[in-house]
Design a protein around this motif. Structure first.
Motif, short mmCIF file in Angstrom:
data_model
loop_
_atom_site.label_atom_id
_atom_site.label_comp_id
_atom_site.label_asym_id
_atom_site.label_seq_id
_atom_site.Cartn_x
_atom_site.Cartn_y
_atom_site.Cartn_z
N ALA A 149 12.27 -2.72 2.53
CA ALA A 149 12.28 -1.60 3.47
C ALA A 149 10.99 -0.81 3.34
CB ALA A 149 13.48 -0.70 3.19
N MET A 150 10.32 -0.57 4.47
CA MET A 150 9.11 0.25 4.48
C MET A 150 9.50 1.64 4.97
SD MET A 150 5.48 -0.15 6.48
CE MET A 150 5.37 -1.90 6.19
N THR A 151 9.41 2.61 4.12
CA THR A 151 9.86 3.95 4.48
C THR A 151 8.74 4.75 5.12
OG1 THR A 151 9.31 4.71 2.25
CG2 THR A 151 11.59 4.03 2.66
N ILE A 152 9.13 5.58 6.06
CA ILE A 152 8.18 6.49 6.69
C ILE A 152 8.70 7.91 6.48
CG2 ILE A 152 7.17 4.97 8.41
CD1 ILE A 152 9.28 5.90 10.37
N THR A 153 7.77 8.84 6.43
CA THR A 153 8.15 10.24 6.21
C THR A 153 7.52 11.09 7.30
OG1 THR A 153 6.25 10.52 4.75
CG2 THR A 153 8.34 9.93 3.71
N GLY A 154 7.81 12.39 7.22
CA GLY A 154 7.22 13.30 8.20
C GLY A 154 7.88 13.22 9.54
N LEU A 156 0.83 -1.21 0.00
CA LEU A 156 0.00 0.00 0.00
C LEU A 156 0.86 1.26 0.00
CD1 LEU A 156 -2.76 -1.14 2.53
CD2 LEU A 156 -3.13 -0.48 0.15
N VAL A 157 1.94 1.23 0.79
CA VAL A 157 2.83 2.40 0.82
C VAL A 157 3.46 2.61 -0.55
CG1 VAL A 157 5.00 3.28 1.78
CG2 VAL A 157 3.29 2.29 3.29
N GLN A 158 3.79 1.49 -1.25
CA GLN A 158 4.36 1.62 -2.59
C GLN A 158 3.37 2.22 -3.57
OE1 GLN A 158 7.65 0.74 -3.30
NE2 GLN A 158 7.67 0.58 -1.07
N VAL A 159 2.08 1.89 -3.40
CA VAL A 159 1.06 2.35 -4.36
C VAL A 159 0.55 3.74 -4.02
CG1 VAL A 159 -1.24 1.88 -5.28
CG2 VAL A 159 0.37 0.00 -4.93
N ILE A 160 0.14 3.94 -2.76
CA ILE A 160 -0.50 5.22 -2.41
C ILE A 160 0.45 6.18 -1.71
CG2 ILE A 160 -2.77 4.17 -2.26
CD1 ILE A 160 -2.54 4.04 0.71
N GLY A 161 1.59 5.64 -1.24
CA GLY A 161 2.61 6.50 -0.62
C GLY A 161 2.20 7.12 0.69
N ASN A 162 1.27 6.47 1.40
CA ASN A 162 0.81 7.04 2.67
C ASN A 162 0.83 5.97 3.76
OD1 ASN A 162 -0.86 8.04 4.84
ND2 ASN A 162 -1.60 9.60 3.41
N PHE A 163 1.74 6.10 4.71
CA PHE A 163 1.86 5.11 5.78
C PHE A 163 0.63 5.07 6.67
CE2 PHE A 163 3.09 4.24 10.22
CZ PHE A 163 3.53 2.92 10.07
N LEU A 214 -2.54 5.67 5.95
CA LEU A 214 -3.63 4.91 5.33
C LEU A 214 -3.33 3.41 5.38
CD1 LEU A 214 -4.68 6.98 2.18
CD2 LEU A 214 -6.00 6.54 4.26
N ALA A 215 -2.06 3.05 5.18
CA ALA A 215 -1.68 1.64 5.27
C ALA A 215 -1.92 1.11 6.67
CB ALA A 215 -0.21 1.48 4.88
N LEU A 216 -1.70 1.96 7.67
CA LEU A 216 -1.90 1.56 9.07
C LEU A 216 -3.37 1.31 9.37
CD1 LEU A 216 -0.16 1.20 11.66
CD2 LEU A 216 -0.72 3.56 12.25
N ILE A 217 -4.26 1.88 8.58
CA ILE A 217 -5.70 1.67 8.76
C ILE A 217 -6.20 0.53 7.88
CG2 ILE A 217 -7.98 2.74 8.45
CD1 ILE A 217 -6.62 5.45 9.04
N ILE A 218 -5.79 0.53 6.62
CA ILE A 218 -6.35 -0.44 5.66
C ILE A 218 -5.86 -1.87 5.91
CG2 ILE A 218 -6.46 -1.05 3.21
CD1 ILE A 218 -6.26 1.92 2.56
#
Length: 286
Positions: free
Chosen positions: A119-124, A53-60, A62-66
């Protein structure tokens, strides 16, 4: 002094992760008397779902919810069409079924995502650091521990202070009486198993940025999670909290104090608890 603080915080972060994983396992065993061997595989599947999900939508976030919601759906399907049919046959059949599910998930993960670590990247702000007490510490590790505390409080609130919790606990104690009152007990148990699967998926997402995502991540956490519920007491939420904290600190300080025996410390702890208090620190005698 600053090194001790860092290792203590490392222990808290790992304790938080352990509790996130073991909370679902404890919930399912405590409420349904089912020892789910596939729980760690759900954890791994949650991490891989989040990675994609992070690869597709780029939002950690949202991935944490979905991802947990997807695991909740998978858990509900497994309980309804597989586990429910063998639950009446006893623990051996449940273990064999969940072991088979774990094996299928493990092979499926390797087939779909390959065997290389991802690797799962996080931002912010989660990717940053904070300074306090003279040390610089990663925000994400503090976030992991904070989420575990919030989740533990939420679970205790739902189980002991809401009507849903009363129904679930009543269904465990006397399912025939609860069913006579018009409540669909099988649906309640399906919900409990689905929530347990969602919790494991949530833990997998949370672990991804810290440990990376790889096919062996289920096996690496499974033993520690089982040690938590044995030490804390089978099905005890409070026991899982205390055992996670103890094991997290043992793992962290054991590396610097007893490097030759650091991996064996948790097994020594489990053996000691089983000898002194076989039902676990917060467990009830059968």
């Amino acid at each position: 002094m600053s090194e001790i603080a860092v290792f203590f915080l490392h222990g808290l972060a790992y304790a938080g992760l352990l509790f996130l994983v073991s909370s679902g396992l404890t919930l399912v065993f405590g409420m349904m008397n089912v020892l789910n061997f596939a729980h760690a595989s759900f954890y791994m599947l949650g991490a891989y779902f989040a990675y994609s999900l992070v690869q597709v939508i780029g939002n950690f976030w949202l991935a944490l919810i979905i991802s947990p919601l997807l695991l909740m759906l998978i858990g509900a399907v497994i309980e309804r069409f597989l586990l429910r049919k063998v639950h009446v046959l006893g623990h051996v059949h449940e273990l064999l079924l969940t072991f088979g599910i774990a094996y299928i998930i493990h092979e499926g993960v390797k087939w779909i995502w390959g065997t290389s670590p991802q690797a799962m990247t996080i931002t912010g702000f989660l990717a940053g650091t904070v300074q306090f007490m003279g040390i610089t510490y990663p925000v994400y590790r503090l976030f992991l521990f904070s989420v575990a505390v919030a989740l533990g409080l939420a679970m205790a609130l739902v189980l002991f202070k809401t009507r849903i919790g009363i129904i679930v606990r009543a269904a465990v104690d006397d399912s025939a009486m609860v069913e006579a009152l018009g409540i669909n007990v099988p649906l309640v148990f399906m919900g409990v198993f689905a929530v347990g699967a969602a919790l494991s998926g949530f833990a997998g997402v949370a672990a991804g940025p810290l440990l990376s995502v790889f096919p062996g991540m289920a096996e690496s956490i499974l033993i520690d999670a089982f040690v938590v519920i044995v030490v804390g007491g089978m099905g005890s939420l409070g026991g899982a909290v205390l055992a996670s904290f103890i094991i997290g600190q043992l793992q962290s300080f054991g590396v610097i104090l007893f490097p030759q025996f650091s991996l064996a410390l948790i097994y020594m702890l489990m053996a000691l608890v089983l000898v002194v208090k076989p039902e676990g620190l917060f467990g009830e005698k059968q």
